[in-house]
Design a protein around this motif. Structure first.
Motif, PDB file in Angstrom:
ATOM      1  N   TYR A  44       6.707  -6.086   4.197  1.00 25.90           N
ATOM      2  CA  TYR A  44       5.683  -6.582   5.271  1.00 25.90           C
ATOM      3  C   TYR A  44       6.541  -6.723   6.573  1.00 25.90           C
ATOM      4  O   TYR A  44       5.711  -6.784   7.501  1.00 25.90           O
ATOM      5  N   ASN A  47       6.232  -3.071   7.835  1.00 28.67           N
ATOM      6  CA  ASN A  47       4.800  -2.320   7.427  1.00 28.67           C
ATOM      7  C   ASN A  47       4.740  -0.983   6.834  1.00 28.67           C
ATOM      8  O   ASN A  47       4.158   0.112   7.128  1.00 28.67           O
ATOM      9  N   ARG A  92      -2.983  -9.409   8.587  1.00 24.95           N
ATOM     10  CA  ARG A  92      -2.087 -10.112   7.636  1.00 24.95           C
ATOM     11  C   ARG A  92      -2.471 -11.689   7.531  1.00 24.95           C
ATOM     12  O   ARG A  92      -2.513 -12.301   8.758  1.00 24.95           O
ATOM     13  N   ASN A  93      -2.486 -12.323   6.492  1.00 22.71           N
ATOM     14  CA  ASN A  93      -2.739 -13.624   6.348  1.00 22.71           C
ATOM     15  C   ASN A  93      -1.789 -14.007   5.139  1.00 22.71           C
ATOM     16  O   ASN A  93      -2.174 -13.793   3.981  1.00 22.71           O
ATOM     17  N   ASN A  96      -1.452 -11.658   1.945  1.00 23.75           N
ATOM     18  CA  ASN A  96      -2.690 -10.986   1.901  1.00 23.75           C
ATOM     19  C   ASN A  96      -2.571  -9.920   3.229  1.00 23.75           C
ATOM     20  O   ASN A  96      -2.229 -10.518   4.265  1.00 23.75           O
ATOM     21  N   ILE A  97      -2.854  -8.534   3.008  1.00 25.99           N
ATOM     22  CA  ILE A  97      -2.760  -7.777   3.867  1.00 25.99           C
ATOM     23  C   ILE A  97      -3.832  -6.660   3.874  1.00 25.99           C
ATOM     24  O   ILE A  97      -4.299  -6.382   2.755  1.00 25.99           O
ATOM     25  N   ARG A 111      -5.375  -2.790   0.391  1.00 22.33           N
ATOM     26  CA  ARG A 111      -5.632  -4.197   0.651  1.00 22.33           C
ATOM     27  C   ARG A 111      -4.751  -4.721  -0.397  1.00 22.33           C
ATOM     28  O   ARG A 111      -5.010  -4.352  -1.590  1.00 22.33           O
TER      29      ARG A 111
END
Length: 116
Positions: A44, A47, A92-93, A96-97, A111
């Motif tokens: 993350y 990326n 991104r949250n 979750n991406i 995803r």
């Protein structure tokens, strides 16, 4: 290392894969297996997507600001292929991406969603 269940989606012109798998989070990286043979890690912070099995090793780095180079190494042939990656979207949250990108002119969607 926190464990969780995730749903992974990979879409392109030729295929639409969706599957749920257990995953482990460690140091801003999520680790899971796509199937029995392919180990996957998504970093993350950077990326970066890593995939590896007995036949190949793949590294894709995503950056909205510039084109990046993806590398696919074929183990048996001891050869690597470099591919141009154009990242169109990164959302991104938490864990979750969703990433939309192009490789050699072909559209892809990757995803990861945490399943609660």
């Amino acid at each position: 290392m926190p464990k969780m269940n995730i749903k992974v989606s990979i879409k392109n012109e030729a295929e639409n894969q969706n599957y749920s798998v257990p995953a482990i989070i460690k140091e801003e990286k999520i680790h899971y297996r796509e199937n029995q043979d392919t180990k996957v890690q998504f970093d993350y912070r950077e990326n970066t997507l890593f995939r590896e099995n007995k036949d190949f090793k793949m590294t894709y780095r995503f950056d909205l600001k510039k084109d990046t180079t993806g590398i696919i190494s074929m183990k048996e042939l001891n050869k690597s292929i470099e591919l141009v990656i154009k990242t169109k979207k990164i959302e991104r949250n938490n864990l979750n991406i969703e990433i939309e990108f192009q490789v050699e002119g072909k559209e892809f969607l990757y995803r990861i969603e945490e399943v609660k």
